[in-house]
Design an enzyme around this catalytic site. Structure first.
Site, PDB file in Angstrom:
ATOM      1  N   ILE A  16      22.009 -27.190   5.063  1.00  9.32           N
ATOM      2  CA  ILE A  16      21.084 -27.791   6.022  1.00  9.32           C
ATOM      3  C   ILE A  16      19.685 -27.800   5.424  1.00  9.32           C
ATOM      4  O   ILE A  16      19.141 -26.743   5.081  1.00  9.32           O
ATOM      5  CB  ILE A  16      21.063 -27.011   7.348  1.00  9.32           C
ATOM      6  N   ASP A  76      11.866 -27.877  -1.461  1.00  3.50           N
ATOM      7  CA  ASP A  76      11.030 -28.983  -1.017  1.00  3.50           C
ATOM      8  C   ASP A  76      11.771 -30.239  -1.450  1.00  3.50           C
ATOM      9  O   ASP A  76      11.849 -30.553  -2.641  1.00  3.50           O
ATOM     10  CB  ASP A  76       9.657 -28.900  -1.678  1.00  3.50           C
ATOM     11  N   ASN A 103      18.319 -32.840   7.452  1.00  2.00           N
ATOM     12  CA  ASN A 103      17.440 -32.688   8.618  1.00  2.00           C
ATOM     13  C   ASN A 103      15.960 -32.718   8.264  1.00  2.00           C
ATOM     14  O   ASN A 103      15.123 -33.021   9.111  1.00  2.00           O
ATOM     15  CB  ASN A 103      17.783 -31.377   9.333  1.00  2.00           C
ATOM     16  N   TYR A 169       6.300 -43.809  10.158  1.00  2.00           N
ATOM     17  CA  TYR A 169       7.475 -43.025  10.549  1.00  2.00           C
ATOM     18  C   TYR A 169       8.641 -43.939  10.905  1.00  2.00           C
ATOM     19  O   TYR A 169       9.777 -43.703  10.484  1.00  2.00           O
ATOM     20  CB  TYR A 169       7.132 -42.110  11.730  1.00  2.00           C
ATOM     21  N   LYS A 173      12.411 -44.093   9.117  1.00  3.98           N
ATOM     22  CA  LYS A 173      13.671 -43.894   9.828  1.00  3.98           C
ATOM     23  C   LYS A 173      14.542 -45.152   9.822  1.00  3.98           C
ATOM     24  O   LYS A 173      15.768 -45.068   9.868  1.00  3.98           O
ATOM     25  CB  LYS A 173      13.402 -43.414  11.259  1.00  3.98           C
ATOM     26  N   VAL A 202      12.439 -35.233  21.587  1.00  2.00           N
ATOM     27  CA  VAL A 202      12.880 -33.843  21.419  1.00  2.00           C
ATOM     28  C   VAL A 202      11.634 -32.973  21.326  1.00  2.00           C
ATOM     29  O   VAL A 202      10.783 -33.208  20.465  1.00  2.00           O
ATOM     30  CB  VAL A 202      13.726 -33.648  20.145  1.00  2.00           C
TER      31      VAL A 202
END
Length: 271
Positions: A16, A76, A103, A169, A173, A202
């Site tokens: 993860i 990183d 993630n 952003y 995405k 979220v």
């Protein structure tokens, strides 16, 4: 644990990224509860160690005999050398990774196009797009060698529809969504699964980062409605991973009940 078949995850090894907080940390704990081994990767090692302790506690409480091995790796994803040397940092018993959860990602600022600092543009693309691609390429080679594995990418409602004051952003995405779609098509002749989980609102430290540490501004984003929390998205990620091997959940789009799209939500009026 009734929301997914945890027995399918027992003994699996999960990597993860961005596991030090928020959705990444919550996902790690839930995988631990299901009996998975986990490689926790992020830039903040001290925070990762705390997450590893939560994973250990969750695994013990679950009573599942399988799994329970947790490793902390400083990574990183924007640093190509660190990504290239990732397997060198992973303990031998955890190198055979079964599931990758991409993630790591963030948003910075709400400036309009034309006013966005180049450093912010570069930073978001470096992590959200280039970093995700670098880690995925590394793990896809590993998965191809054994003809199994699962890539789970964290997308966003921002990858489904653009909105004002989020130009960079949204672009990152949208890139993740497109990249994920290409990967699904390229791996169709293998047993490797590819999924994208796309959350709406979220409430994590995500918005605090967006507003450059201004918590009051971040809190206003969620005023008048109940947003998702990290654990809600973690459940979707782990559910996707727990499907039978022949089942691939290509896309999950999850929002709070009072959100209908990036720009449409209902907020309770102030009394």
């Amino acid at each position: 644990m009734s929301v997914f078949n945890s027995s399918r995850l027992a003994g699996k090894t999960v990597l993860i990224t961005g596991a030090s907080a928020g959705i990444g940390a919550a996902t790690a704990v839930l995988f631990a509860r299901a009996g998975s081994n986990i490689v926790l990767a992020a830039r903040r090692v001290d925070t990762l160690k705390a997450v590893a302790e939560h994973c250990t506690a969750a695994h013990k409480q679950s009573g599942v005999q399988a799994g329970g091995k947790f490793a902390v790796v400083q990574l990183d994803v924007a640093d190509k050398k660190q990504v290239a040397g990732l397997f060198d940092q992973i303990p031998a018993e955890l190198k055979d990774i079964d599931i990758l959860v991409n993630n790591a990602g963030f948003v910075l600022g709400v400036e309009k196009i034309g006013d966005i600092a180049e450093s912010d543009v570069e930073a978001m693309f470096a992590v959200n797009v280039l970093g995700l691609i670098s880690v995925t390429q590394l793990l896809v080679r590993h998965f191809k060698a054994k003809n199994s594995g699962h890539v789970i990418n964290l997308g966003s409602v921002a990858g489904r529809e653009p909105y004002a004051n989020g130009g960079i952003y949204c672009a990152t995405k949208h890139a993740v969504k497109s990249f994920t779609g290409s990967l699904i098509r390229e791996l169709v002749n293998t047993k490797i699964r590819v999924s994208e989980v796309q959350p709406g609102m979220v409430e994590t430290e995500f918005s605090i980062v967006r507003f450059r540490g201004d918590k009051s501004a971040a809190d206003k984003v969620y005023e008048g409605l109940q947003p998702l929390v990290a654990e809600d998205v973690a459940e979707e990620i782990v559910w996707v991973a727990s499907r039978p091997p022949h089942v691939n959940i290509a896309e999950v789009f999850v929002m709070p009940v009072n959100q209908a799209s990036a720009g449409i939500s209902y907020r309770e009026p102030k009394v």
